[in-house]
Design a protein around this motif. Structure first.
Motif, PDB file in Angstrom:
ATOM      1  N   VAL A  77      -9.903  -7.073 -10.463  1.00 42.13           N
ATOM      2  CA  VAL A  77     -10.167  -5.641 -10.653  1.00 42.13           C
ATOM      3  C   VAL A  77      -9.587  -4.832  -9.496  1.00 42.13           C
ATOM      4  O   VAL A  77      -8.928  -3.797  -9.698  1.00 42.13           O
ATOM      5  CB  VAL A  77     -11.688  -5.386 -10.782  1.00 42.13           C
ATOM      6  N   ALA A  78      -9.831  -5.300  -8.256  1.00 39.00           N
ATOM      7  CA  ALA A  78      -9.316  -4.578  -7.085  1.00 39.00           C
ATOM      8  C   ALA A  78      -7.789  -4.580  -7.064  1.00 39.00           C
ATOM      9  O   ALA A  78      -7.157  -3.592  -6.656  1.00 39.00           O
ATOM     10  CB  ALA A  78      -9.866  -5.211  -5.802  1.00 39.00           C
ATOM     11  N   THR A  79      -7.184  -5.679  -7.515  1.00 48.95           N
ATOM     12  CA  THR A  79      -5.720  -5.746  -7.576  1.00 48.95           C
ATOM     13  C   THR A  79      -5.177  -4.747  -8.590  1.00 48.95           C
ATOM     14  O   THR A  79      -4.156  -4.089  -8.345  1.00 48.95           O
ATOM     15  CB  THR A  79      -5.263  -7.172  -7.940  1.00 48.95           C
ATOM     16  N   LEU A  80      -5.860  -4.611  -9.727  1.00 48.17           N
ATOM     17  CA  LEU A  80      -5.443  -3.617 -10.727  1.00 48.17           C
ATOM     18  C   LEU A  80      -5.510  -2.203 -10.167  1.00 48.17           C
ATOM     19  O   LEU A  80      -4.657  -1.354 -10.484  1.00 48.17           O
ATOM     20  CB  LEU A  80      -6.321  -3.723 -11.977  1.00 48.17           C
ATOM     21  N   LEU A  81      -6.521  -1.921  -9.336  1.00 46.30           N
ATOM     22  CA  LEU A  81      -6.606  -0.598  -8.717  1.00 46.30           C
ATOM     23  C   LEU A  81      -5.364  -0.327  -7.856  1.00 46.30           C
ATOM     24  O   LEU A  81      -4.871   0.799  -7.802  1.00 46.30           O
ATOM     25  CB  LEU A  81      -7.864  -0.496  -7.851  1.00 46.30           C
ATOM     26  N   GLN A  82      -4.852  -1.368  -7.207  1.00 48.81           N
ATOM     27  CA  GLN A  82      -3.671  -1.205  -6.362  1.00 48.81           C
ATOM     28  C   GLN A  82      -2.403  -1.034  -7.185  1.00 48.81           C
ATOM     29  O   GLN A  82      -1.530  -0.229  -6.840  1.00 48.81           O
ATOM     30  CB  GLN A  82      -3.508  -2.422  -5.431  1.00 48.81           C
ATOM     31  N   THR A  83      -2.269  -1.794  -8.265  1.00 53.62           N
ATOM     32  CA  THR A  83      -1.002  -1.794  -9.005  1.00 53.62           C
ATOM     33  C   THR A  83      -0.924  -0.687 -10.053  1.00 53.62           C
ATOM     34  O   THR A  83       0.108  -0.033 -10.189  1.00 53.62           O
ATOM     35  CB  THR A  83      -0.789  -3.155  -9.684  1.00 53.62           C
ATOM     36  N   ILE A  84      -2.002  -0.489 -10.807  1.00 55.05           N
ATOM     37  CA  ILE A  84      -1.991   0.532 -11.867  1.00 55.05           C
ATOM     38  C   ILE A  84      -2.327   1.908 -11.294  1.00 55.05           C
ATOM     39  O   ILE A  84      -1.804   2.926 -11.743  1.00 55.05           O
ATOM     40  CB  ILE A  84      -2.970   0.148 -12.992  1.00 55.05           C
ATOM     41  N   THR A  85      -3.218   1.937 -10.296  1.00 56.30           N
ATOM     42  CA  THR A  85      -3.736   3.132  -9.618  1.00 56.30           C
ATOM     43  C   THR A  85      -4.709   3.898 -10.514  1.00 56.30           C
ATOM     44  O   THR A  85      -4.669   3.799 -11.739  1.00 56.30           O
ATOM     45  CB  THR A  85      -2.632   4.096  -9.126  1.00 56.30           C
ATOM     46  N   LEU A  86      -5.568   4.662  -9.864  1.00 53.80           N
ATOM     47  CA  LEU A  86      -6.548   5.501 -10.550  1.00 53.80           C
ATOM     48  C   LEU A  86      -6.633   6.804  -9.771  1.00 53.80           C
ATOM     49  O   LEU A  86      -7.393   6.921  -8.821  1.00 53.80           O
ATOM     50  CB  LEU A  86      -7.909   4.791 -10.607  1.00 53.80           C
ATOM     51  N   GLY A  87      -5.822   7.792 -10.167  1.00 55.10           N
ATOM     52  CA  GLY A  87      -5.728   9.020  -9.389  1.00 55.10           C
ATOM     53  C   GLY A  87      -5.153   8.698  -8.018  1.00 55.10           C
ATOM     54  O   GLY A  87      -4.110   8.035  -7.901  1.00 55.10           O
ATOM     55  N   PRO A  88      -5.845   9.120  -6.943  1.00 54.85           N
ATOM     56  CA  PRO A  88      -5.345   8.817  -5.592  1.00 54.85           C
ATOM     57  C   PRO A  88      -5.656   7.387  -5.141  1.00 54.85           C
ATOM     58  O   PRO A  88      -5.212   6.970  -4.076  1.00 54.85           O
ATOM     59  CB  PRO A  88      -6.098   9.827  -4.715  1.00 54.85           C
ATOM     60  N   VAL A  89      -6.410   6.659  -5.941  1.00 52.71           N
ATOM     61  CA  VAL A  89      -6.825   5.301  -5.574  1.00 52.71           C
ATOM     62  C   VAL A  89      -5.731   4.316  -5.961  1.00 52.71           C
ATOM     63  O   VAL A  89      -5.334   4.229  -7.120  1.00 52.71           O
ATOM     64  CB  VAL A  89      -8.148   4.916  -6.271  1.00 52.71           C
ATOM     65  N   GLY A  90      -5.243   3.571  -4.978  1.00 52.73           N
ATOM     66  CA  GLY A  90      -4.205   2.578  -5.237  1.00 52.73           C
ATOM     67  C   GLY A  90      -2.871   3.005  -4.672  1.00 52.73           C
ATOM     68  O   GLY A  90      -2.514   4.192  -4.676  1.00 52.73           O
ATOM     69  N   ALA A  91      -2.119   2.013  -4.191  1.00 53.35           N
ATOM     70  CA  ALA A  91      -0.826   2.306  -3.568  1.00 53.35           C
ATOM     71  C   ALA A  91       0.310   2.353  -4.569  1.00 53.35           C
ATOM     72  O   ALA A  91       1.396   2.845  -4.257  1.00 53.35           O
ATOM     73  CB  ALA A  91      -0.526   1.251  -2.498  1.00 53.35           C
ATOM     74  N   GLY A  92       0.108   1.810  -5.789  1.00 51.51           N
ATOM     75  CA  GLY A  92       1.214   1.713  -6.738  1.00 51.51           C
ATOM     76  C   GLY A  92       2.243   0.706  -6.269  1.00 51.51           C
ATOM     77  O   GLY A  92       3.441   0.841  -6.545  1.00 51.51           O
ATOM     78  N   LEU A  93       1.769  -0.318  -5.550  1.00 57.99           N
ATOM     79  CA  LEU A  93       2.639  -1.359  -5.006  1.00 57.99           C
ATOM     80  C   LEU A  93       2.096  -2.740  -5.409  1.00 57.99           C
ATOM     81  O   LEU A  93       0.933  -2.859  -5.809  1.00 57.99           O
ATOM     82  CB  LEU A  93       2.686  -1.265  -3.473  1.00 57.99           C
ATOM     83  N   PRO A  94       2.889  -3.786  -5.291  1.00 57.57           N
ATOM     84  CA  PRO A  94       2.437  -5.132  -5.677  1.00 57.57           C
ATOM     85  C   PRO A  94       1.519  -5.750  -4.619  1.00 57.57           C
ATOM     86  O   PRO A  94       1.858  -6.740  -3.954  1.00 57.57           O
ATOM     87  CB  PRO A  94       3.747  -5.914  -5.813  1.00 57.57           C
ATOM     88  N   ILE A  95       0.341  -5.166  -4.451  1.00 65.48           N
ATOM     89  CA  ILE A  95      -0.627  -5.635  -3.461  1.00 65.48           C
ATOM     90  C   ILE A  95      -1.667  -6.518  -4.159  1.00 65.48           C
ATOM     91  O   ILE A  95      -2.321  -6.082  -5.102  1.00 65.48           O
ATOM     92  CB  ILE A  95      -1.325  -4.449  -2.771  1.00 65.48           C
ATOM     93  N   VAL A  96      -1.819  -7.741  -3.687  1.00 65.05           N
ATOM     94  CA  VAL A  96      -2.807  -8.659  -4.248  1.00 65.05           C
ATOM     95  C   VAL A  96      -4.067  -8.585  -3.397  1.00 65.05           C
ATOM     96  O   VAL A  96      -4.023  -8.773  -2.182  1.00 65.05           O
ATOM     97  CB  VAL A  96      -2.276 -10.107  -4.265  1.00 65.05           C
ATOM     98  N   GLN A  97      -5.197  -8.288  -4.035  1.00 67.33           N
ATOM     99  CA  GLN A  97      -6.482  -8.206  -3.351  1.00 67.33           C
ATOM    100  C   GLN A  97      -7.255  -9.519  -3.515  1.00 67.33           C
ATOM    101  O   GLN A  97      -7.093 -10.221  -4.517  1.00 67.33           O
ATOM    102  CB  GLN A  97      -7.310  -7.057  -3.926  1.00 67.33           C
TER     103      GLN A  97
END
Length: 480
Positions: A77-97
């Motif tokens: 779930v946290a990895t999806l927040l990084q890759t897909i993003t949710l508004g300002p949440v997430g880098a939009g990068l291939p970050i594995v949590q």
């Protein structure tokens, strides 16, 4: 090595590029294999510290299974927040949590010997720490000055030093076996040594995915070895599989909600360390995969995702999440910067987290086998800290800061009785060793002047400081 059959060099450096699905899925699973062991190990360590029984017939079996399940689910779930993003949440990068090792020195004293009763305060701390971590995202760029390599390197080194004991205990037979005739037996150690030997062999004599998954493959070989020598039985595997459900959803506040000053303060303070670690990982990803510096927006979004992912995990019985550094290296190795590749890996983690039978199989890994992997992993944490410290200018000022911080932090770990008269919440924070060491290092680094006298800033060689001889005064004759 970059696989240009996946796309053009320009496409591979683009986080928004989507490779063909038949290549994106294996690449995503490769990311999961690289972090899988590190992700579920903290859950097993916390269960052991709490006193959970590890047998398939133990009454604590469902709880251990649930903790493993949540580690997989909310890493996804946290990895999806990084890759897909949710508004300002997430880098939009291939970050594995994944589950963070950094918080273990804080979590272990909170649950030590308390069983399930210690989990309510722990997960309340995870939630509050996650929310505070999210808040850090609003000013992350302004606090980096207070955390130079001297401080962050010390903290990472302390994390590893606080945990190496766990690896030795596991390799010898596990915490529950301490004091028994089996503890420290050659049979127990042989399983751990097999894992270490295979892991080192793959790390140094192979390349590609074999090297990246060295710890995982080492554990699999150790698992087979344990089955062959009788440490593990087929009946135990069958029993664990049969007692695990095929599908289960997470339960909000499964362990209750309990305010603990020690837990909340500890998790909030450690959030700073985790946030800085994520900044480093984001920078590593953009440099290694795209050849550029990370933007402020990416760093801020990554920190938001770190915190929000941790807070959500805490609600359902998951542990703090952070970006995983080993996956940064994997991106540099493959040359594939696509965030959608990591999204495929996140979906695989979520599916695994919803299938308790996966956790049931993981639970059957003998503690001695896990000990071999843990020794390697925690040793690498110490090595990473030492590597960070190599960037420090080792003048007398920095040596004093490091010496005082390390002495007090490590000393409190080794002799917790020294603070037995403190209130319980303060004692828990102090005996971790990590927080007092970090606090002292940060304060001294901010307070002590950067430019001392010539004698005080003289470079150090071989760990001993020489003396600057005043002009006109001859050196003393050495005494023998």
């Amino acid at each position: 090595m970059t696989d240009t059959s996946i796309g053009t060099p320009e496409q591979l450096r683009d986080p928004d590029y989507t490779p063909p699905l038949h290549k994106a899925i294996p690449l995503g699973i490769q990311h999961v294999l690289a972090m899988f062991v590190s992700n579920v190990t903290p859950a097993i360590i916390i269960a052991g510290a709490a006193g959970f029984g590890f047998g398939s017939n133990s009454p604590d079996f469902p709880e251990l299974l649930y903790l493993i399940q949540m580690s997989m689910l909310f890493a996804g779930v946290a990895t999806l927040l990084q890759t897909i993003t949710l508004g300002p949440v997430g880098a939009g990068l291939p970050i594995v949590q994944g589950t963070s090792f950094a918080f273990l020195p804080i979590m272990i004293p909170l649950v030590a010997g308390k069983g399930v009763d210690g989990l309510a305060a722990l997960f309340t701390g995870v939630i509050m720490g996650g929310l505070f971590h999210t808040l850090i995202g609003t000013f992350i760029g302004k606090i980096r000055f207070a955390l130079p390599p001297l401080v962050t390197g010390l903290v990472v080194t302390m994390i590893g030093l606080a945990l190496v004991r766990v690896g030795i205990q596991y390799a010898a037979g596990g915490v529950p076996a301490i004091g028994t005739p089996e503890y420290g037996s050659l049979l127990n150690w042989s399983a751990a040594l097999v894992v270490i030997a295979v892991t080192l062999g793959l790390k140094f004599f192979t390349r590609g995915m074999l090297a990246v998954s060295a710890v995982l493959i080492g554990l699999i070989v150790g698992y087979v070895y344990a089955l062959g020598v009788g440490i593990l039985t087929v009946e135990a595997i069958t029993s664990s599989w049969n007692r695990s459900a095929a599908f289960a959803l997470p339960q909000p506040f499964k362990y209750g909600f309990e305010f603990s000053v020690a837990a909340i303060v500890g998790f909030c303070l450690m959030a700073f360390v985790s946030a800085i670690e994520t900044v480093g990982d984001v920078s590593g990803i953009t440099k290694g995969g795209a050849g550029r510096e990370a933007t402020d927006t990416e760093i801020q979004g990554a920190t938001y995702a770190d915190g929000l992912g941790t807070a959500i995990a805490g609600v359902f019985g998951g542990f703090p999440n952070t970006s995983f550094s080993q996956n940064v290296g994997l991106i540099a190795m493959t040359g594939v910067m696509s965030r959608h590749v990591v999204t495929c890996g996140a979906i695989f983690l979520i599916i695994s987290g919803l299938v308790p039978k996966v956790g049931g199989v993981i639970r059957t890994v003998p503690i001695e086998v896990l000990g071999g992997g843990v020794i390697v992993m925690f040793g690498m944490v110490v090595a990473a800290g030492v590597s960070m410290l190599s960037d420090v200018d080792w003048n007398r000022r920095n040596m004093v800061i490091f010496a005082v911080s390390l002495s007090i932090g490590l000393g409190l770990q080794l002799e917790p009785g020294a603070v037995q008269y403190l209130p319980e919440w303060a004692r828990v924070l102090m005996v971790s060793g990590l927080l007092p060491a970090a606090f002292i290092a940060i304060i001294l680094n901010l307070v002590l002047p950067e430019h001392l006298s010539d004698e005080a800033t003289e470079e150090v060689s071989g760990g001993m400081a020489g003396r600057r001889q005043p002009e006109g005064i001859p050196l003393e004759t050495p005494r023998h």
